[in-house]
Design an enzyme around this catalytic site. Structure first.
Site, PDB file in Angstrom:
ATOM      1  N   LYS A  54       1.150  -1.491   0.282  1.00 30.44           N
ATOM      2  CA  LYS A  54      -0.038   0.243   0.020  1.00 30.44           C
ATOM      3  C   LYS A  54       0.703   0.858  -0.003  1.00 30.44           C
ATOM      4  O   LYS A  54      -0.179   2.217  -1.008  1.00 30.44           O
ATOM      5  CB  LYS A  54      -1.010   0.052   1.579  1.00 30.44           C
ATOM      6  CG  LYS A  54      -2.058  -1.296   0.994  1.00 30.44           C
ATOM      7  CD  LYS A  54      -2.666  -0.624  -0.189  1.00 30.44           C
ATOM      8  CE  LYS A  54      -3.857  -1.145  -0.841  1.00 30.44           C
ATOM      9  NZ  LYS A  54      -5.069  -0.714  -1.829  1.00 30.44           N
ATOM     10  N   SER A 281      -2.678 -12.526   3.212  1.00 26.66           N
ATOM     11  CA  SER A 281      -3.373 -12.696   2.195  1.00 26.66           C
ATOM     12  C   SER A 281      -2.024 -12.782   0.787  1.00 26.66           C
ATOM     13  O   SER A 281      -2.214 -13.487  -0.154  1.00 26.66           O
ATOM     14  CB  SER A 281      -3.414 -11.497   1.462  1.00 26.66           C
ATOM     15  OG  SER A 281      -2.698 -10.174   1.867  1.00 26.66           O
TER      16      SER A 281
END
Ligand code: PMP
Length: 352
Positions: A54, A281
């Site tokens: 991110k 993830s």
């Protein structure tokens, strides 16, 4: 409170941050799956400044907003996020002299909330009764309406989120593979905002028109397949409660479902056997890559990302014993080794 930076100082800080974000190693992970030797390629995004993919989106979005005149020095950055985005905007926003306010579902891990606070940003917890994730987005919008000098990155609908990956992650993957004369056959990624799968997908498809681009979602909570929030899952960072505006399923190939327990077991294996301390993830993406490779053939070049590190999950099921189910894939994965790309072609994994 950080002081407001002058433009030359802002530009210098942005440039310094740029050197700490992106240009991550591409890992070639060697495994045996169902009796066949396999290689899965994964971008090691946990090595970014704050430990997640991110950072790319946050830095790109702020730089873009500055060039478009949408943000001014000292404006408050307000964003709704389930975690990593908040950590990235906290670190990068504060480094650029902005107050940062993060609206976040209150069931996210303590590590995530504390990390955001550790950078000097404010966390506004949002309960299920207050609307959960969707409530957090509405609260950020409301905050911007009732206050002046607020910048809303709006990661779920901002084109800059997709462009960040089309401009950095995608070209890096192509260049790193090309050094070993490889072309990607498929790219797979779990969908949170969808910035990764849409941006990397758009770039790679422009270079390799036959490539498959697969979004991934938790089998327990198939938001993409159903169009709305269903069930619960433990893969923090993907499958929020709706299909984000930047996700265009019609431009993508089939959705790959992966179980959360299987993802946990795979992430545990990557840490314990290869020293890759990655989040849940990442385990999910690795398994999805194997599923797609199973369809394309064991030699297919399938690429994915490891979006973050394991440090935010130390109080979660990632550190507990996970029950194995019959349908799980991770027990059938034998991890054999690891190399980083590019390497001198004499050592290309494909030639070994
Ligand atoms: N994994 C983790 C841990 C994340 O924080 C995110 C971002 N929400 C993703 C995967 C998915 O990335 P994207 O938002 O680009 O779809």
């Amino acid at each position: 409170m950080a002081s407001i930076l002058t433009r030359p100082l802002l530009d210098a800080r942005t440039e310094a941050l740029r050197r700490l974000i992106g240009n991550t190693p591409l890992l070639a992970i060697h495994a045996r799956f169902r009796g066949h030797r396999r290689i899965v390629y994964a971008k090691s995004e946990q090595v970014n400044l704050t430990g997640s993919i991110k950072d790319r989106m946050a830095l790109y979005t702020l730089a873009q907003a500055y060039s478009a005149g949408e943000i001014a020095p000292g404006d408050t950055i307000a964003e709704a996020t389930s975690g990593n985005t908040g950590i990235s905007f906290a670190a990068i926003g504060r480094a650029l002299g902005h107050p940062v306010k993060i609206f976040m579902p209150d069931w996210m891990s303590e590590e995530r909330k504390n990390l955001i606070r550790s950078y000097g940003a404010e966390v506004v917890p949002v309960s299920r009764e207050q609307g959960g994730f969707v409530g957090a987005i509405q609260m950020a919008e409301e905050f911007a309406r009732s206050h002046r000098e607020v910048f809303l990155p709006r990661q779920f609908s901002n084109r800059a989120n997709v462009d960040a990956h089309a401009a950095t992650t995608g070209p890096e993957i192509a260049a790193q593979l090309e050094e070993c004369h490889l072309h990607p056959d498929a790219f797979v990624a779990g969908v949170g905002t969808g910035g990764t799968v849409m941006g990397v997908g758009a770039f790679l498809r422009s270079r390799f028109p036959r490539i498959r681009i697969h979004p991934v979602e938790p089998a327990e909570s198939p938001t993409l397949s159903t169009g709305h929030k269903v069930g619960k899952h433990r893969i923090q960072g993907i499958s929020d409660e709706f299909i984000p505006a930047i996700v265009r399923l019609e431009q993508l190939d089939a959705i790959v479902p992966v179980s959360d327990g299987d993802s946990i077991l795979m992430a545990q294996k990557l840490a314990m056997q290869l020293g890759l301390g990655v989040g849940i993830s990442s385990g999910c993406n690795f398994l999805a890559a194997l599923v797609v490779q199973e369809q394309l053939g064991p030699k297919a070049v399938v690429v994915t990302v490891f979006p973050d590190d394991n440090k935010k999950y130390l109080s979660t099921d990632l550190l507990r014993d996970e029950r194995v189910h019959d349908a799980y894939l991770s027990p059938e994965v034998e991890l054999l080794g690891l190399s980083t790309m590019p390497r001198s072609c004499a050592f290309c994994p494909r030639d070994n």
